[in-house]
Design a protein around this motif. Structure first.
Motif, PDB file in Angstrom:
ATOM      1  N   ASN A 192      22.803  -0.388  62.740  1.00 26.04           N
ATOM      2  CA  ASN A 192      23.891   0.111  61.895  1.00 26.04           C
ATOM      3  C   ASN A 192      24.740   1.138  62.632  1.00 26.04           C
ATOM      4  O   ASN A 192      25.972   1.135  62.517  1.00 26.04           O
ATOM      5  N   ARG A 193      24.084   2.006  63.392  1.00 21.24           N
ATOM      6  CA  ARG A 193      24.818   3.024  64.156  1.00 21.24           C
ATOM      7  C   ARG A 193      25.743   2.359  65.177  1.00 21.24           C
ATOM      8  O   ARG A 193      26.903   2.739  65.312  1.00 21.24           O
ATOM      9  N   GLU A 194      25.229   1.365  65.869  1.00 17.09           N
ATOM     10  CA  GLU A 194      26.041   0.664  66.869  1.00 17.09           C
ATOM     11  C   GLU A 194      27.199  -0.073  66.208  1.00 17.09           C
ATOM     12  O   GLU A 194      28.315  -0.108  66.742  1.00 17.09           O
ATOM     13  N   ALA A 195      26.940  -0.657  65.027  1.00 16.01           N
ATOM     14  CA  ALA A 195      27.997  -1.372  64.315  1.00 16.01           C
ATOM     15  C   ALA A 195      29.100  -0.411  63.864  1.00 16.01           C
ATOM     16  O   ALA A 195      30.296  -0.734  63.953  1.00 16.01           O
ATOM     17  N   VAL A 196      28.702   0.762  63.396  1.00 15.08           N
ATOM     18  CA  VAL A 196      29.694   1.754  62.959  1.00 15.08           C
ATOM     19  C   VAL A 196      30.522   2.239  64.144  1.00 15.08           C
ATOM     20  O   VAL A 196      31.756   2.359  64.042  1.00 15.08           O
ATOM     21  N   LEU A 197      29.875   2.519  65.268  1.00 12.48           N
ATOM     22  CA  LEU A 197      30.608   2.979  66.452  1.00 12.48           C
ATOM     23  C   LEU A 197      31.588   1.908  66.931  1.00 12.48           C
ATOM     24  O   LEU A 197      32.726   2.225  67.304  1.00 12.48           O
ATOM     25  N   ALA A 198      31.152   0.652  66.949  1.00 11.76           N
ATOM     26  CA  ALA A 198      32.030  -0.431  67.386  1.00 11.76           C
ATOM     27  C   ALA A 198      33.222  -0.569  66.443  1.00 11.76           C
ATOM     28  O   ALA A 198      34.363  -0.751  66.886  1.00 11.76           O
ATOM     29  N   ALA A 212      35.723   5.274  54.842  1.00 14.85           N
ATOM     30  CA  ALA A 212      35.527   4.076  54.015  1.00 14.85           C
ATOM     31  C   ALA A 212      35.935   2.822  54.786  1.00 14.85           C
ATOM     32  O   ALA A 212      35.248   1.786  54.731  1.00 14.85           O
ATOM     33  N   GLU A 213      37.054   2.905  55.534  1.00 21.18           N
ATOM     34  CA  GLU A 213      37.493   1.773  56.346  1.00 21.18           C
ATOM     35  C   GLU A 213      36.476   1.453  57.435  1.00 21.18           C
ATOM     36  O   GLU A 213      36.180   0.291  57.702  1.00 21.18           O
ATOM     37  N   VAL A 214      35.968   2.486  58.079  1.00 20.59           N
ATOM     38  CA  VAL A 214      34.992   2.285  59.153  1.00 20.59           C
ATOM     39  C   VAL A 214      33.735   1.622  58.603  1.00 20.59           C
ATOM     40  O   VAL A 214      33.214   0.657  59.178  1.00 20.59           O
ATOM     41  N   ALA A 215      33.248   2.133  57.489  1.00 20.62           N
ATOM     42  CA  ALA A 215      32.042   1.572  56.886  1.00 20.62           C
ATOM     43  C   ALA A 215      32.252   0.114  56.501  1.00 20.62           C
ATOM     44  O   ALA A 215      31.392  -0.744  56.757  1.00 20.62           O
ATOM     45  N   GLY A 268      30.427  -3.262  57.982  1.00 20.24           N
ATOM     46  CA  GLY A 268      29.557  -3.989  57.073  1.00 20.24           C
ATOM     47  C   GLY A 268      28.413  -3.157  56.532  1.00 20.24           C
ATOM     48  O   GLY A 268      27.338  -3.677  56.223  1.00 20.24           O
ATOM     49  N   VAL A 269      28.630  -1.839  56.410  1.00 18.52           N
ATOM     50  CA  VAL A 269      27.604  -0.949  55.877  1.00 18.52           C
ATOM     51  C   VAL A 269      28.220  -0.096  54.771  1.00 18.52           C
ATOM     52  O   VAL A 269      29.442  -0.034  54.620  1.00 18.52           O
ATOM     53  N   GLY A 270      27.377   0.558  54.005  1.00 18.70           N
ATOM     54  CA  GLY A 270      27.861   1.454  52.974  1.00 18.70           C
ATOM     55  C   GLY A 270      28.228   2.809  53.549  1.00 18.70           C
ATOM     56  O   GLY A 270      27.777   3.172  54.645  1.00 18.70           O
ATOM     57  N   LYS A 271      29.036   3.573  52.816  1.00 16.38           N
ATOM     58  CA  LYS A 271      29.415   4.905  53.291  1.00 16.38           C
ATOM     59  C   LYS A 271      28.190   5.800  53.442  1.00 16.38           C
ATOM     60  O   LYS A 271      28.134   6.642  54.345  1.00 16.38           O
ATOM     61  N   GLY A 272      27.207   5.615  52.567  1.00 13.58           N
ATOM     62  CA  GLY A 272      25.993   6.413  52.671  1.00 13.58           C
ATOM     63  C   GLY A 272      25.279   6.179  53.990  1.00 13.58           C
ATOM     64  O   GLY A 272      24.746   7.115  54.597  1.00 13.58           O
ATOM     65  N   THR A 273      25.285   4.934  54.467  1.00 17.77           N
ATOM     66  CA  THR A 273      24.660   4.616  55.756  1.00 17.77           C
ATOM     67  C   THR A 273      25.396   5.318  56.887  1.00 17.77           C
ATOM     68  O   THR A 273      24.778   5.862  57.810  1.00 17.77           O
ATOM     69  N   ALA A 275      23.877   8.322  59.363  1.00 24.21           N
ATOM     70  CA  ALA A 275      23.827   8.145  60.817  1.00 24.21           C
ATOM     71  C   ALA A 275      24.572   9.248  61.566  1.00 24.21           C
ATOM     72  O   ALA A 275      24.146   9.663  62.649  1.00 24.21           O
ATOM     73  N   PHE A 276      25.675   9.740  60.990  1.00 16.03           N
ATOM     74  CA  PHE A 276      26.536  10.660  61.736  1.00 16.03           C
ATOM     75  C   PHE A 276      26.750  12.013  61.059  1.00 16.03           C
ATOM     76  O   PHE A 276      27.367  12.893  61.646  1.00 16.03           O
ATOM     77  N   GLY A 277      26.267  12.171  59.851  1.00 12.46           N
ATOM     78  CA  GLY A 277      26.398  13.448  59.167  1.00 12.46           C
ATOM     79  C   GLY A 277      27.692  13.590  58.390  1.00 12.46           C
ATOM     80  O   GLY A 277      27.687  13.792  57.186  1.00 12.46           O
ATOM     81  N   ASP A 278      28.819  13.452  59.099  1.00 14.39           N
ATOM     82  CA  ASP A 278      30.130  13.560  58.469  1.00 14.39           C
ATOM     83  C   ASP A 278      31.165  12.947  59.391  1.00 14.39           C
ATOM     84  O   ASP A 278      30.826  12.374  60.434  1.00 14.39           O
ATOM     85  N   ARG A 279      32.430  13.052  59.005  1.00 12.62           N
ATOM     86  CA  ARG A 279      33.499  12.474  59.827  1.00 12.62           C
ATOM     87  C   ARG A 279      33.535  13.091  61.225  1.00 12.62           C
ATOM     88  O   ARG A 279      33.732  12.404  62.220  1.00 12.62           O
TER      89      ARG A 279
END
Length: 203
Positions: free
Chosen positions: A13-19, A37-40, A44-49, A53-57
């Motif tokens: 999930n972390r790698e997917a969010v970074l990509a 929200a756009e990044v999540a 393909g993950v929820g904002k909570g995920t 993974a990253f704490g905040d923006r």
């Protein structure tokens, strides 16, 4: 087994969010135009995920910045000349600073967002800054006659700050090549300066 799968899912999930963040930031004029929200959604993950993974923006910005910076850092720490440790210190210092400047030029908006407001703490305490400062200080201290490597490293890195890069290119219209040439000239003059007596030692 469940715990191992959970860790693998977290890494994936972390790698997917970074990509996803990397792709979105690359297409937008400013990082401020990209929402979490756009990044999540793109990942393909929820904002909570994302927040787990990253704490905040700001944490996401830092992680993306670090991921983009990693190839340069690897070249500086273990790579061949002119960046790697086999290069003489007088040549390595300007090569490293030029690499940092080029990175800032290639990632202007992201670097500016991170350095201006991406962290609530001092930018000088950021992990990437501390690593660059520590590296430059170590190299500078290998140059005969050059004193106070710690301050000199701070001063040289100040010439690559994202806000200065943005001002020179955006407000004064300095070209990429001219900016690199000015930095090279500045570094050469600093390294050519012999040891000087401080005010307390004069008189």
């Amino acid at each position: 087994m469940t715990e191992r799968k959970s860790r693998k899912d977290a890494v994936r999930n972390r790698e997917a969010v970074l990509a996803a963040a990397d792709a979105l930031f690359a297409r937008r004029e400013s990082p401020e135009d990209v929402t979490t929200a756009e990044v999540a959604a793109a990942a393909g993950v929820g904002k909570g995920t994302l927040f787990r993974a990253f704490g905040d923006r700001a944490g996401l910005l830092r992680a993306l910045y670090e991921a983009r910076l990693e190839p340069i850092r690897a070249a500086v720490e273990t790579g061949p000349p002119p960046l790697g440790p086999a290069t003489p210190p007088q040549d390595r210092v300007p090569a490293v600073l030029d690499a940092v400047l080029c990175f800032k030029l290639d990632n202007r908006r992201l670097a500016l967002a991170l350095e201006e407001g991406g962290s609530s703490s001092s930018p000088y305490r950021a992990e990437h800054y501390e690593r660059w400062h520590g590296l430059l200080r170590a190299v500078l201290e290998q140059i005969p006659g050059l004193t106070d490597g710690a301050f000199t490293a701070h001063a040289l890195l100040a010439a690559t700050r994202a806000d200065l890069v943005e001002h020179l290119m955006g407000e004064e219209g300095v070209s990429r090549d001219e900016l690199r040439a000015r930095l090279a000239d500045f570094v050469a003059r600093v390294l050519a300066t012999g040891p000087r007596r401080g005010p307390a030692a004069e008189g």
